[in-house]
Design an enzyme around this catalytic site. Structure first.
Site, short mmCIF file in Angstrom:
data_model
loop_
_atom_site.label_atom_id
_atom_site.label_comp_id
_atom_site.label_asym_id
_atom_site.label_seq_id
_atom_site.Cartn_x
_atom_site.Cartn_y
_atom_site.Cartn_z
CG ASP B 65 -1.79 1.16 1.33
OD1 ASP B 65 -2.44 1.45 0.33
OD2 ASP B 65 -1.80 1.82 2.38
CB THR B 98 -1.70 5.48 -1.90
OG1 THR B 98 -1.71 4.07 -1.87
CG2 THR B 98 -2.85 5.99 -1.11
CB THR B 99 1.30 2.88 -5.55
OG1 THR B 99 1.03 2.15 -4.37
CG2 THR B 99 2.72 2.63 -5.98
CG ASP B 396 -6.23 0.65 0.04
OD1 ASP B 396 -6.38 1.34 1.06
OD2 ASP B 396 -5.15 0.52 -0.54
#
Lengths: 546, 558
Positions: B65, B98-99, B396
């Site tokens: 994550d 998020t990445t 997520d």
């Protein structure tokens, strides 16, 4: 000549470790250098294309900004003369919010010119006198070149005209959106008499996430927390504000409850509950439906508040509590009890809403003019939000200046250019040695358009010469630097709608000149030896290395 | 006068202050951010690698994550910290992507670097990027496909697809069908108006297989510490009345500072009796309400446990506050801080209450709650780190489903959306003259980093696939994206690789904001940290926080 007068030399006059610098070379020139160095740092931040700086202060806090006042404040300037500039900037920032960078840059430029004149052979006092004369001329000229007026601060369009330039120097590219936000917020809180406008009535709440374009103005106050109890919304409610924790009152003096027999003990525990219940019931009967407290809420109190369906929210900050009192019109009570009718406030709507991922509580008055507006800022990073907040602060402050004096002058370096030309001509008419100083003072104004064009990636010499040409023509006084560099680097500030507030400019020029005069009048610097004991962080014995 | 001597340095700032200015500084900031991007880029996508991080206390975290990794990286570089912030903002706002946001921001800076090296004013680049981001977000709105959420049966199907896309990039992809069902069910049990994801509790029980995880429609929490007599209490109820308390049910002093003075021995006994009477009256009041399950935030002692056991009542003390809140949300009623005056409306109810063995722990389960706006996921798995990662992945996915429900606009994942935006921006850039053309094209190139990285991480030939993708998009195949199964190109919309459009637009806006912020910096001034002579930061004097905020105590009178 038999009499020998003992020589009063420095080392004997002062204790050892004192450092004295005197004379033109040692004191004045060095002070000039120090201030110029400082202005070199902030110079690249001037104007819409000014660069940001990352400042990490001694507490390891990161500031990312191009607001000169913030940069300079966090820099930890130690040079005594340079500190004067820091003070001048802070004053400008506090009073008018805008043009702080102008103070630094202009001071630096004036001193640079002064240094040249000292090398030419003028004495610092002559220069100071000349600058002083120039200052009074400048003020006159500024009155003359006033370009526009804000007819009424109550119109959004007029307001934006003034706010936009101020914000675009901080947040170029977002100025339309931001000035819109600020203008809206100002109009929601603007009292009937604009001179009573209080900048404190516009709050900024920063919530990370989403993007700037999702920011909004909320009428009333926004608290980034949820109510304590189960009631999360209330309408047309009476509000009681307590500045104490909601708890059973405790005696300050140490005391014990003395029980004599079993019956007393049984009654005691009952009594406590009944007491609270009756308290809350009284509050409820008085019509209060919303309770605000700055302290903790006792579980038992909360329980009864929930039972009576009274909304309760904690506002830990005293300042926020005070503002809230103003919004709802309540008097904060120092102890728990039933408020008098005149001590209660009222609010139209209290509700909990979700902004982004965060839940916030809004106190809202439905009537058109509320006493507080909150700008909810959204943005990706914390440093960015902080910078946005500073830009908004500046924008709001401008209004304070506007209600005092509603005149505007051309921005984008146009008015500076005009001042430059006019002062030079004044200088030429002045007899005597002060002529030089006045002319140099005029030329110092050139630094603004030059820096703006430099930062915008234009050729400053080229732009300056074009500006000179334009300003000597008829009706050329509105020509300034075009940071978009679309044509030849110049534009008409009137058409582009770039205006500065006259008052801010005046105050900045005055502050800068006064700083310069102070520096020029110093001929000796005496520094005592730093006291012993725990050393202040990172002291440098050779603060001014020879 | 001896003017014009050698230049003597004048020290304006404190010693130890490090300031560096100009293009060099800008480039070094960009390099720092690119370095961060390099660290994290390998975790992107379904075949991205996981990172194992050991923090300063020796605790091990394995994660894929982006937000978690960024948080644990402990970045000190002031410019690179911005990237941590955007990952966190993305996590808070939309939960997933998020990445991508970090990778994309890094790529924007990488593209900008060449321009900066060539001497382009960074403000022009900023303007170009901002314009491009606006265009891209508008385009997303245009191409996003509106989901029809009116049909109950279809709704589940659609949400499942979104959840499985989010989960595909995570550790639990092999069990994604199992978990997607769980996640969608969980979100659908929430209050559809509010969709407060805090109402989904996640409990971790090590041991067992991942498939042993279960969803409780209602509340479940681990059995709390209990006293003697607990064994005799019934562990199963149908339609019980539930009472939630915030009262300590134990023999104790009523008030700390109370003192008893007696002068007769007889009185002494009376006092002892009175204390017992107080607690019994509380217990009697509770029993009188008809509640069959009694929960309290505070301890329930020996005496009370035994008393309840005798009357076939179940009790549990020391229930965690958030668990108790969720119980109240599910069964109705409210938490009571006193035992007197408890009315019918303060009690809750549910279909079944039961205590059940799950793995090595016993759980209290409340099912079939009338007001069920809450649910609990009980996760099983081999190792602690593993379950922790499953929890993050599920979080997520939950956020994704929530956003799909809220905005019901989706786009295709697997790089398809990015490729389409890239093509659109490239075409657009050709219609404008001037320098901005370069920057918008650079933005378009940066968007391609997502499909390229997906291929790289999967071990595909990225150049080859990217060329194929460009061709497909040029032909008008809007949803052509990287196909992980066939090592090629496929229509990802038909393959049901879906993502809510808010994830994409938020990622693009955040990344652009961060990149432009870094580009606008030309100087870093770092003051030497001051040694704090006093105790560490834990015990600051009152008002210190405020002073720190303002810096150096020269607060503005505002």
């Amino acid at each position: 000549m038999a009499l020998r007068v003992p020589k009063a030399s420095g080392p004997q006059l002062f204790r050892e470790g004192y450092r004295i610098m005197q004379g033109v070379e040692d004191a004045v020139i060095r002070n000039c250098n120090a201030i110029r160095e400082l202005s070199e740092i902030t110079r690249t931040s001037l104007g819409p294309n000014g660069k940001n700086k990352i400042v990490v202060n001694h507490l390891q806090q990161t500031f990312l900004t191009n607001d000169a006042a913030t940069i300079i404040r966090e820099l930890e300037v130690i040079h005594p003369a340079a500190k004067l500039v820091v003070d001048a900037t802070q004053q400008q920032e506090n009073e008018l919010g805008d043009a702080a960078n102008f103070v630094v840059v202009f001071t630096g430029e004036l001193l640079a010119k002064a240094e040249n004149m000292i090398r030419m052979g003028l004495t610092p006092l002559e220069i100071a006198k000349g600058y002083e004369m120039a200052l009074s001329h400048t003020m006159e000229v500024l009155e003359e070149i006033c370009a526009d007026k804000i007819e009424t601060v109550e119109s959004e369009k007029e307001l934006i005209k003034a706010i936009r330039t101020c914000i675009s120097s901080k947040q170029y590219g977002n100025e339309d959106f931001l000035s819109d936000l600020v203008a809206k917020a100002i109009l929601t809180v603007l009292p009937k008499d604009p001179s009573k406008f209080n900048v404190d009535n516009i709050r900024v709440v920063k919530i990370m996430g989403s993007s700037l374009y999702n920011s909004q103005v909320v009428k009333g106050m926004v608290f980034p927390r949820e109510p304590e109890g189960t009631v999360t919304r209330s309408k047309e409610a009476k509000v009681a504000v307590f500045s104490c924790p909601l708890d059973i009152s405790q005696t300050e003096t140490k005391g014990t409850v003395l029980l004599h027999n079993a019956q007393e003990m049984l009654d005691f525990s009952k009594g406590e509950e009944n007491l609270i219940e009756s308290h809350i019931k009284e509050i409820y009967d008085a019509g209060v439906r919303v309770v605000v407290t700055s302290g903790n809420v006792n579980d038992l109190v909360l329980h009864y508040l929930n039972r009576f369906e009274i909304l309760v929210i904690r506002v830990p900050s005293k300042f926020e509590l005070r503002r809230l009192c103003r919004v709802v019109g309540a008097t904060p009570l120092a102890r728990m009890g039933v408020p008098m009718p005149e001590e209660m406030g009222s609010v139209d709507v209290v509700e909990t809403i979700e902004i982004g991922g965060d839940r916030v509580t809004v106190f809202r008055q439905v009537e058109d003019i509320t006493r507080t507006a909150t700008i909810v800022l959204r943005g990706a990073t914390k440093t960015y939000l902080d910078d946005l907040e500073r830009a908004i602060d500046d924008g709001v402050n401008i209004v304070k200046a506007l209600v005092k004096d509603n005149r505007l002058i051309f921005g984008a370096g146009a008015s500076d250019m005009q001042l430059c030309i006019r002062l030079i001509s004044v200088g030429e008419k002045t007899p005597g040695i002060y002529q030089h100083a006045i002319k140099q003072y005029g030329e110092a104004f050139e630094v603004v358009p030059r820096t703006i064009s430099e930062n915008a990636g234009l050729d400053p010499t080229d732009v300056i010469s074009k500006l000179y040409a334009a300003h000597h023509k008829e009706n050329g006084e509105s020509i300034g630097v075009d940071v978009e560099c679309e044509n030849d680097g110049t534009l008409d500030a009137k058409e582009a709608g770039i205006f500065d507030v006259l008052l801010a400019k005046k105050s900045a020029i005055r502050l800068a000149t006064e700083t310069v005069l102070t520096v020029l009048n110093v001929d000796q610097v005496v520094m005592s030896k730093p006291a012993g004991g725990p050393k202040p962080p990172g002291p440098n014995p050779h603060w001014d290395d020879d | 006068m001896s003017l014009g001597g050698p230049q003597i340095p004048v020290i304006v700032l404190k010693e130890g202050t490090d300031d560096s200015q100009g293009r060099g500084q800008l480039l070094s900031n960009i390099n720092a951010c690119v370095a961060v991007q390099d660290t994290i880029r390998t975790t992107l996508g379904p075949l991205g690698a996981d990172k194992l991080m050991v923090d300063d206390r020796g605790e091990v975290v394995i994660s894929n994550d982006g937000a978690t990794i960024m948080k644990l990286l402990d970045i000190v570089h002031p410019a690179a910290k911005t990237l941590v912030d955007i990952a966190r903002a993305q996590d808070a706002e939309v939960g997933d992507g998020t990445t991508s946001v970090v990778v994309f921001a890094g790529e924007l800076l990488r593209e900008a670097r060449t321009f900066v090296e060539d001497g382009v004013s960074s403000h022009l680049i900023i303007r170009g990027y901002r314009k491009a981001a606006q265009l891209a977000v508008n385009k997303i709105k245009e191409i996003a496909i509106h989901l029809d959420l009116s049909d109950e049966g279809k709704l589940r199907d659609l949400l499942t697809k979104c959840a499985s896309t989010a989960m595909n990039s995570k550790l639990i992809r092999s069990n994604s069908t199992f978990f997607t069902k769980m996640v969608v069910d969980a979100v659908l049990t929430l209050d559809q108006e509010d969709l407060n994801e805090n109402m989904i509790g996640i409990k971790k029980v090590p041991g067992g297989a991942m498939e042993d995880s279960l969803l409780v429609k209602g509340v479940a929490f681990k059995k709390t510490f209990s006293y003697a007599g607990f064994e005799q209490q019934p562990k199963f109820f149908k339609n019980p009345k539930i009472l939630c308390l915030d009262v300590e049910l134990e023999l104790k002093a009523e008030k700390d500072n109370a003192e008893v003075r007696v002068d007769k021995v007889q009185e002494y006994q009376n006092i002892v009796d009175a204390e017992w009477r107080i607690i019994f009256s509380k217990l009697e009041a509770i029993v009188a309400t008809g509640a069959k399950v009694v929960l309290s935030k505070l301890p329930i002692g020996d005496l009370a446990t035994q008393y309840f056991a005798d009357r076939d009542i179940f009790c549990a003390g020391r229930v965690a506050a958030d668990d108790l809140n969720r119980v109240v949300q599910a069964v109705g009623g409210s938490i009571q801080s006193t035992c007197s005056n408890i009315e019918e409306k303060h009690l809750g109810t549910c279909d079944t209450f039961e205590e059940r063995q799950i793995g090595g722990d016993r759980f209290n389960l409340f099912e079939g709650c009338p007001k069920a706006k809450t649910c609990t996921l009980i996760l099983r798995g081999g190792a602690d780190q593993f379950i922790a990662e499953v929890e993050r992945s599920l979080h997520d996915a939950i956020m994704i489903v929530k956003h799909a429900l809220k905005n019901n606009l989706v786009v295709a994942g697997g790089g398809a959306c990015e490729m389409e935006l890239s093509k659109y921006l490239r075409d657009y850039s050709l219609t404008i003259s001037g320098k901005q053309q370069n920057f918008i094209a650079a933005f378009a190139r940066s968007l391609e980093v997502i499909p390229r990285q997906l291929c790289d991480n999967a071990g595909f030939d990225s150049t080859n696939i990217l060329n194929k993708l460009r061709m497909q998009h040029a032909k008008g195949e809007m949803w052509a994206g990287v196909d992980m199964d066939s090592e090629g190109v496929a229509n990802n919309f038909e393959k049901f690789v879906w993502e809510p459009s808010t994830v994409k637009s938020n990622a693009i806006l955040s990344a652009t904001e961060a990149a432009t912020l870094i580009l606008s910096v030309d100087e870093t001034i770092k003051n030497e940290p001051s040694q704090q002579p006093q105790a560490p930061q834990g015990a600051l004097p009152p008002g210190a926080a405020n002073r720190i905020m303002r810096g150096r105590g020269r607060g503005m009178p505002r």
